[in-house]
Design a protein around this motif. Structure first.
Motif, PDB file in Angstrom:
ATOM      1  N   LEU A 163       0.839  -1.199   0.000  1.00 46.29           N
ATOM      2  CA  LEU A 163       0.000   0.000   0.000  1.00 46.29           C
ATOM      3  C   LEU A 163       0.875   1.251   0.000  1.00 46.29           C
ATOM      4  CD1 LEU A 163      -2.613  -1.054   2.711  1.00 46.29           C
ATOM      5  CD2 LEU A 163      -3.070  -0.777   0.274  1.00 46.29           C
ATOM      6  N   SER A 164       0.288   2.368  -0.431  1.00 42.84           N
ATOM      7  CA  SER A 164       0.999   3.645  -0.329  1.00 42.84           C
ATOM      8  C   SER A 164       0.298   4.513   0.715  1.00 42.84           C
ATOM      9  CB  SER A 164       1.025   4.356  -1.689  1.00 42.84           C
ATOM     10  OG  SER A 164      -0.269   4.832  -1.963  1.00 42.84           O
ATOM     11  N   VAL A 165       0.925   5.609   1.109  1.00 40.42           N
ATOM     12  CA  VAL A 165       0.332   6.449   2.163  1.00 40.42           C
ATOM     13  C   VAL A 165      -1.043   6.978   1.768  1.00 40.42           C
ATOM     14  CG1 VAL A 165       2.407   7.177   3.405  1.00 40.42           C
ATOM     15  CG2 VAL A 165       1.719   8.411   1.363  1.00 40.42           C
ATOM     16  N   GLU A 166      -1.264   7.171   0.468  1.00 38.72           N
ATOM     17  CA  GLU A 166      -2.577   7.683   0.019  1.00 38.72           C
ATOM     18  C   GLU A 166      -3.708   6.702   0.354  1.00 38.72           C
ATOM     19  OE1 GLU A 166       0.028   7.665  -2.460  1.00 38.72           O
ATOM     20  OE2 GLU A 166       0.506   9.666  -1.687  1.00 38.72           O
ATOM     21  N   LEU A 212       6.646  10.981   6.185  1.00 33.45           N
ATOM     22  CA  LEU A 212       5.963   9.938   5.401  1.00 33.45           C
ATOM     23  C   LEU A 212       5.195  10.559   4.232  1.00 33.45           C
ATOM     24  CD1 LEU A 212       4.182   7.400   7.816  1.00 33.45           C
ATOM     25  CD2 LEU A 212       5.976   6.895   6.160  1.00 33.45           C
ATOM     26  N   GLY A 213       4.925  11.867   4.359  1.00 33.09           N
ATOM     27  CA  GLY A 213       4.123  12.543   3.338  1.00 33.09           C
ATOM     28  C   GLY A 213       2.639  12.254   3.505  1.00 33.09           C
ATOM     29  N   ILE A 214       2.222  12.124   4.764  1.00 29.77           N
ATOM     30  CA  ILE A 214       0.805  11.843   5.043  1.00 29.77           C
ATOM     31  C   ILE A 214       0.233  13.046   5.787  1.00 29.77           C
ATOM     32  CG2 ILE A 214       1.072  10.693   7.311  1.00 29.77           C
ATOM     33  CD1 ILE A 214      -0.742   8.435   6.098  1.00 29.77           C
ATOM     34  N   ILE A 253      -5.805   1.007   8.057  1.00 30.10           N
ATOM     35  CA  ILE A 253      -5.202   1.805   9.124  1.00 30.10           C
ATOM     36  C   ILE A 253      -3.773   1.336   9.369  1.00 30.10           C
ATOM     37  CG2 ILE A 253      -7.444   2.297  10.193  1.00 30.10           C
ATOM     38  CD1 ILE A 253      -6.609   0.448  12.463  1.00 30.10           C
ATOM     39  N   LEU A 254      -2.956   2.308   9.689  1.00 31.44           N
ATOM     40  CA  LEU A 254      -1.538   2.035   9.985  1.00 31.44           C
ATOM     41  C   LEU A 254      -1.301   2.368  11.447  1.00 31.44           C
ATOM     42  CD1 LEU A 254       1.534   1.666   9.204  1.00 31.44           C
ATOM     43  CD2 LEU A 254       1.522   4.088   8.580  1.00 31.44           C
ATOM     44  N   MET A 255      -0.764   1.395  12.211  1.00 33.22           N
ATOM     45  CA  MET A 255      -0.385   1.666  13.601  1.00 33.22           C
ATOM     46  C   MET A 255       1.129   1.535  13.697  1.00 33.22           C
ATOM     47  SD  MET A 255      -3.378  -0.539  15.502  1.00 33.22           S
ATOM     48  CE  MET A 255      -3.036   0.005  17.166  1.00 33.22           C
ATOM     49  N   VAL A 256       1.763   2.465  14.395  1.00 31.37           N
ATOM     50  CA  VAL A 256       3.227   2.409  14.491  1.00 31.37           C
ATOM     51  C   VAL A 256       3.670   2.915  15.864  1.00 31.37           C
ATOM     52  CG1 VAL A 256       3.459   4.636  13.252  1.00 31.37           C
ATOM     53  CG2 VAL A 256       5.411   3.069  13.362  1.00 31.37           C
TER      54      VAL A 256
END
Ligand code: ACO
Length: 340
Positions: free
Chosen positions: A256-259, A281-283, A322-325
């Motif tokens: 996946l990409s940040v978009e 990240l460019g998000i 969703i991205l969790m970090v």
């Protein structure tokens, strides 16, 4: 963009998708504001807000332990998942502040919720522990070893806070978050998890006392060895590097990409760290889920509470990526991409 998953070297022949079927959280009633802290140490609301983004945090009662908070979060998650505690095969509890060094705090939780069929263990990965738990749960479920796993992140950091050290005491709070994981025959679920550690940095965020190396004695306690020690600037620097790399790795593994990401749930340690991650990240910053202003850094509980709030408030919806970090003492870091 249509997702194109990369091949995962750890794939099993018959992969089972693992879904989060319920979330829960709990924070104690007592609120400690920046104003309150400014009467305890030489600090100000202005300094804390601009340097960290924190406005207030919750403090557990003296007789309210990590397991008590964990139980309340777990029962919320169990209720939402509509399961019986007896269906839980495994309880993983991530914490840096267990009720006791042993037995595992997960065992206290097992007893209190009546999960009589569960194996129980604690995870020591500091603030990154909840996603370490998701990864371990995922491995057990995809391999068909277990069907239902309860993952909890719970910490009472105020029990190991040096209330005379303004460098650290303004940062932390107490709470717990939980998730029930299961294969539910749906394609939605955890797409990838990534965990990592670097033992080179055990000396920048740690509690020296309480273990075999420096047992609890009056002398050690008087020297504040049973409280959090942190080199803030170095932790800040390493946190940005580790979280950025972990986020990129999870996105790459997920194809996946940040978009494509609807919501990022980062470790709630410092707003400036979150903004640095978003920018690099460019998000867009409004995709970052933030509740740090209300709770401070609750360690292993932080992303678990945030996930529950995002879920219950409708901020994340079925089908969203969703991205969790996260990062924590160790150093440890972890990331996951979930199709909600
Ligand atoms: N109020 C007022 N002044 C303060 C305070 C405070 N609460 N704390 C520190 N200061 C002072 C310092 O003494 C220093 O003064 P000096 O220049 O006279 O020596 C000055 O403010 C600047 O201190 P810095 O450390 O340079 O401040 P910085 O901008 O780095 O912010 C902070 C400090 C907020 C701790 C930051 O470094 C940070 O967020 N680091 C990461 C912390 C973190 O994420 N920890 C995670 C823990 S996770 C876990 O596993 C528990």
């Amino acid at each position: 963009m249509k997702r194109q998953p990369r091949s995962n070297p750890r794939s099993h022949k018959k992969l089972r998708t693992v879904s989060i079927i319920g979330t829960g959280s709990y924070v104690p009633e007592k609120v400690l504001t920046n104003e309150d802290l400014s009467r305890m140490v030489d600090t100000s609301d202005e300094w804390i807000t601009t340097r960290t983004g924190i406005k207030e945090r919750r403090v557990a009662a003296k007789d309210e332990y990590t397991s008590d908070m964990a139980v309340k979060a777990a029962l919320n998650a169990i209720e939402q998942a509509k399961i019986s505690p007896k269906e839980i095969d495994l309880i993983l509890l991530a914490t840096a502040t267990p009720d006791m060094l042993f037995p595992a705090t997960a065992c206290f939780v097992q007893k209190k919720i009546g999960a009589t069929n569960a194996a129980c263990l604690d995870i020591s990965a500091a603030c990154a522990g909840f996603i370490f738990g998701l990864e371990i749960a995922q491995q057990f479920i995809t391999s068909h070893t277990y069907d239902t796993v309860l993952v909890i992140g719970a910490d009472k950091l105020t029990s190991i806070t040096n209330w005379t050290d303004r460098n650290t005491c303004v940062l932390f709070g107490d709470g717990a978050g939980a998730a029930i994981l299961r294969h539910r025959g749906s394609p939605h679920g955890i797409i990838t998890t990534h965990i990592g550690s670097d033992g080179q940095y055990t000396n920048i965020l740690f509690m020296p006392g309480g273990g075999s190396r420096c047992p609890i004695t009056r002398e050690n306690a008087d020297m504040n060895l049973t409280t959090i020690h942190m080199t803030g600037k170095e932790v800040y620097k390493q946190a940005v590097i580790a979280m950025l790399n972990a986020a990129k790795k999870a996105l790459e593994q997920a194809g996946l990409s940040v978009e494509d990401i609807a919501c990022v749930i980062p470790h709630q340690a410092n707003l400036r760290i979150m903004e640095a991650i978003a920018d690099r990240l460019g998000i867009s910053r409004d995709k970052m889920f933030v509740n740090l202003d209300r709770y401070g850094n609750t360690s292993a509980a932080a992303v678990a509470i945030a996930l529950d709030e995002a879920n219950r408030s409708g901020r994340i919806k079925p089908g969203d990526y969703i991205l969790m970090v996260v990062f924590g003492g160790g150093l440890t870091w972890a990331s996951t991409v979930i199709e909600w």
